[in-house]
Design a protein around this motif. Structure first.
Motif, PDB file in Angstrom:
ATOM      1  N   LEU A 102      45.371 -15.757 -26.024  1.00 31.65           N
ATOM      2  CA  LEU A 102      45.632 -14.468 -25.382  1.00 31.65           C
ATOM      3  C   LEU A 102      45.909 -14.704 -23.896  1.00 31.65           C
ATOM      4  N   PRO A 103      46.744 -13.870 -23.266  1.00 30.78           N
ATOM      5  CA  PRO A 103      47.000 -14.027 -21.833  1.00 30.78           C
ATOM      6  C   PRO A 103      45.726 -13.955 -21.013  1.00 30.78           C
ATOM      7  N   ALA A 104      45.736 -14.581 -19.846  1.00 34.42           N
ATOM      8  CA  ALA A 104      44.528 -14.654 -19.013  1.00 34.42           C
ATOM      9  C   ALA A 104      44.027 -13.266 -18.628  1.00 34.42           C
ATOM     10  N   ASP A 105      44.935 -12.359 -18.249  1.00 41.48           N
ATOM     11  CA  ASP A 105      44.515 -11.014 -17.855  1.00 41.48           C
ATOM     12  C   ASP A 105      43.895 -10.265 -19.028  1.00 41.48           C
ATOM     13  N   THR A 106      44.500 -10.407 -20.202  1.00 43.18           N
ATOM     14  CA  THR A 106      43.939  -9.754 -21.401  1.00 43.18           C
ATOM     15  C   THR A 106      42.562 -10.314 -21.719  1.00 43.18           C
ATOM     16  N   ALA A 107      42.420 -11.640 -21.641  1.00 43.17           N
ATOM     17  CA  ALA A 107      41.121 -12.270 -21.896  1.00 43.17           C
ATOM     18  C   ALA A 107      40.072 -11.784 -20.912  1.00 43.17           C
ATOM     19  N   LEU A 108      40.462 -11.633 -19.635  1.00 40.17           N
ATOM     20  CA  LEU A 108      39.531 -11.152 -18.619  1.00 40.17           C
ATOM     21  C   LEU A 108      39.054  -9.736 -18.932  1.00 40.17           C
ATOM     22  N   LEU A 109      39.983  -8.870 -19.325  1.00 44.81           N
ATOM     23  CA  LEU A 109      39.614  -7.488 -19.627  1.00 44.81           C
ATOM     24  C   LEU A 109      38.746  -7.386 -20.871  1.00 44.81           C
ATOM     25  N   ILE A 110      39.071  -8.158 -21.888  1.00 40.97           N
ATOM     26  CA  ILE A 110      38.258  -8.146 -23.111  1.00 40.97           C
ATOM     27  C   ILE A 110      36.846  -8.647 -22.803  1.00 40.97           C
ATOM     28  N   ALA A 111      36.736  -9.726 -22.044  1.00 40.55           N
ATOM     29  CA  ALA A 111      35.426 -10.269 -21.688  1.00 40.55           C
ATOM     30  C   ALA A 111      34.613  -9.258 -20.894  1.00 40.55           C
ATOM     31  N   THR A 112      35.255  -8.555 -19.971  1.00 39.11           N
ATOM     32  CA  THR A 112      34.551  -7.555 -19.160  1.00 39.11           C
ATOM     33  C   THR A 112      34.081  -6.397 -20.016  1.00 39.11           C
ATOM     34  N   GLY A 113      34.956  -5.886 -20.873  1.00 37.72           N
ATOM     35  CA  GLY A 113      34.584  -4.743 -21.705  1.00 37.72           C
ATOM     36  C   GLY A 113      33.501  -5.066 -22.706  1.00 37.72           C
ATOM     37  N   PHE A 114      33.586  -6.235 -23.327  1.00 37.30           N
ATOM     38  CA  PHE A 114      32.601  -6.610 -24.337  1.00 37.30           C
ATOM     39  C   PHE A 114      31.239  -6.902 -23.709  1.00 37.30           C
ATOM     40  N   SER A 115      31.220  -7.498 -22.538  1.00 35.52           N
ATOM     41  CA  SER A 115      29.944  -7.948 -21.972  1.00 35.52           C
ATOM     42  C   SER A 115      29.216  -6.858 -21.190  1.00 35.52           C
ATOM     43  N   ILE A 116      29.938  -5.839 -20.683  1.00 36.11           N
ATOM     44  CA  ILE A 116      29.272  -4.857 -19.817  1.00 36.11           C
ATOM     45  C   ILE A 116      29.247  -3.470 -20.455  1.00 36.11           C
ATOM     46  N   CYS A 117      30.336  -2.707 -20.353  1.00 36.33           N
ATOM     47  CA  CYS A 117      30.245  -1.319 -20.841  1.00 36.33           C
ATOM     48  C   CYS A 117      31.567  -0.785 -21.353  1.00 36.33           C
ATOM     49  N   GLY A 118      32.238  -1.571 -22.173  1.00 34.74           N
ATOM     50  CA  GLY A 118      33.393  -1.072 -22.877  1.00 34.74           C
ATOM     51  C   GLY A 118      34.569  -0.693 -21.996  1.00 34.74           C
ATOM     52  N   ALA A 119      35.195   0.436 -22.343  1.00 33.79           N
ATOM     53  CA  ALA A 119      36.430   0.854 -21.682  1.00 33.79           C
ATOM     54  C   ALA A 119      36.236   1.110 -20.199  1.00 33.79           C
ATOM     55  N   SER A 120      35.065   1.600 -19.802  1.00 32.31           N
ATOM     56  CA  SER A 120      34.818   1.857 -18.382  1.00 32.31           C
ATOM     57  C   SER A 120      34.922   0.573 -17.575  1.00 32.31           C
ATOM     58  N   ALA A 121      34.335  -0.490 -18.076  1.00 33.99           N
ATOM     59  CA  ALA A 121      34.389  -1.772 -17.379  1.00 33.99           C
ATOM     60  C   ALA A 121      35.804  -2.334 -17.370  1.00 33.99           C
ATOM     61  N   ILE A 122      36.536  -2.126 -18.458  1.00 39.81           N
ATOM     62  CA  ILE A 122      37.923  -2.577 -18.513  1.00 39.81           C
ATOM     63  C   ILE A 122      38.744  -1.883 -17.434  1.00 39.81           C
ATOM     64  N   GLY A 123      38.553  -0.558 -17.291  1.00 39.63           N
ATOM     65  CA  GLY A 123      39.278   0.183 -16.261  1.00 39.63           C
ATOM     66  C   GLY A 123      38.946  -0.305 -14.865  1.00 39.63           C
ATOM     67  N   ALA A 124      37.673  -0.592 -14.616  1.00 39.61           N
ATOM     68  CA  ALA A 124      37.261  -1.061 -13.294  1.00 39.61           C
ATOM     69  C   ALA A 124      37.849  -2.434 -12.984  1.00 39.61           C
ATOM     70  N   MET A 125      37.786  -3.345 -13.946  1.00 37.69           N
ATOM     71  CA  MET A 125      38.317  -4.687 -13.719  1.00 37.69           C
ATOM     72  C   MET A 125      39.832  -4.668 -13.556  1.00 37.69           C
ATOM     73  N   ALA A 126      40.509  -3.842 -14.347  1.00 38.17           N
ATOM     74  CA  ALA A 126      41.968  -3.744 -14.233  1.00 38.17           C
ATOM     75  C   ALA A 126      42.378  -3.256 -12.853  1.00 38.17           C
TER      76      ALA A 126
END
Length: 341
Positions: free
Chosen positions: A119-143
């Motif tokens: 998977l692309p690095a940015d996608t991997a970063l977002l998936i890791a953030t969402g899975f480890s912290i708080c789902g979609a909210s964390a994905i939005g913050a990291m993005a």
């Protein structure tokens, strides 16, 4: 906002409001189904059913994109009002260290798994953030802090919703085979399930004691959103400075912020909640508003997912997400058993 811009986004915002009303109605009838998960599912349906796909891809798209980006940030700010430092510290230092270790290990492990599946690095970063912290909210913050395209958040949000929903059905079935106490199940749920609503839906199957512990453990993970995003922002600034220096040697223009304004707002809301100044009425009203903002945002994100495209390009993502989900479940279970012998 100009009248022209408001006219442009209004159809999509009204569509999100109607869909959110439907999601809340279904949740009221079937409490085991979290309203936020339903919002994503309704978005997926709206994007792929012949009668609504043209509308969500056309006239409603600007407003749905606005919801997915800007309303998400407002929901993240209000999420801070759910986190009380006194409740978090009440878990004890061993529990705090274990939860932090789970977050760090699950983040690193999920990122590695995602890259292993190419998977692309940015996608991997977002998936890791969402899975480890708080789902979609964390994905939005990291993005936002990494300046990742709104369009690139769609797959990670879909995957975190899929696996969080899977947890609602699977984890309660494992209580008896694993011989877990009520408290251990609550700690496991809080340490391993992604979204707050999904944690509530999963833990409440074991009763109020499991639910109370699960929510506190989960919100301890949520509070780690701020330092993780700050570290990502610092790394982005260093990279930006190097790129600017290698290009012209001149001053760097348009530096990315170390901490986005909405993440700073999240920190302020945590402090405000921890101060005890807000009455239960204000906290309840804020929680309701947060559900509306996040629900509309998740519907907007879900409405951008085309199932054909997801099946064609997201098969590796689904496999990576399932592997990461299993990893986090194992890490969370180990931590729960250490927290609640």
């Amino acid at each position: 906002m100009t009248h022209q811009n408001l006219t442009r986004i209004l159809p999509g915002l009204l569509t999100a409001v109607v869909a959110l009303a439907v999601a809340f109605a279904i949740h009221a009838a079937v409490p085991a189904l979290p309203a936020m998960t339903l919002a994503v599912v309704l978005g997926l349906l709206a994007a792929n059913l012949p009668g609504t796909a043209v509308w969500t891809a056309g006239r409603a798209r600007p407003g749905l994109d606005f919801a997915g980006k800007h309303l998400m940030r407002g929901g993240i700010v209000l999420l801070g009002l759910k986190v009380s430092l006194s409740d978090v510290l009440g878990l004890g230092w061993l529990a705090l260290l274990l939860i932090t270790a789970v977050v760090v290990a699950s983040f690193a492990g999920t990122y590695w798994i995602s890259r292993l599946f190419r998977l692309p690095a940015d996608t991997a970063l977002l998936i890791a953030t969402g899975f480890s912290i708080c789902g979609a909210s964390a994905i939005g913050a990291m993005a936002a802090v990494r300046r990742i395209s709104h369009r690139d958040t769609v797959l990670p949000v879909a995957l975190v919703t899929l696996c969080g929903t899977l947890a609602i059905g699977v984890l309660p079935l494992l209580v008896h085979p694993l011989r877990l106490s009520t408290e251990a199940f609550g700690a496991w749920t809080g340490a391993s399930v992604h979204d707050v609503g999904q944690v509530v839906a999963t833990a409440q199957t074991a009763g109020p004691a499991a639910l109370a512990l699960a929510v506190v453990v989960k919100l301890t993970r949520v509070i780690l959103l701020a330092p993780m995003v700050a570290m990502a922002g610092a790394e982005q600034r260093i990279r930006h400075r190097r790129e600017q220096g290698s290009r012209a040697g001149g001053p760097a223009a348009g530096k990315p912020p170390l901490v986005p304004l909405f993440v700073a707002g999240f920190i302020v809301m945590v402090a405000l909640r921890s101060s005890g100044w807000l009455s239960p009425g204000w906290l309840e009203a804020a929680a309701g508003l947060q559900d509306v903002l996040l629900g509309a945002a998740l519907f907007g994100l879900g409405s951008a997912v085309r199932i054909r495209t997801l099946l064609h390009t997201g098969a590796r993502g689904v496999l990576a997400a399932l592997a990461a989900w299993l990893l986090i479940a194992v890490l969370g279970l180990a931590a729960a058993l250490l927290m609640v012998p």
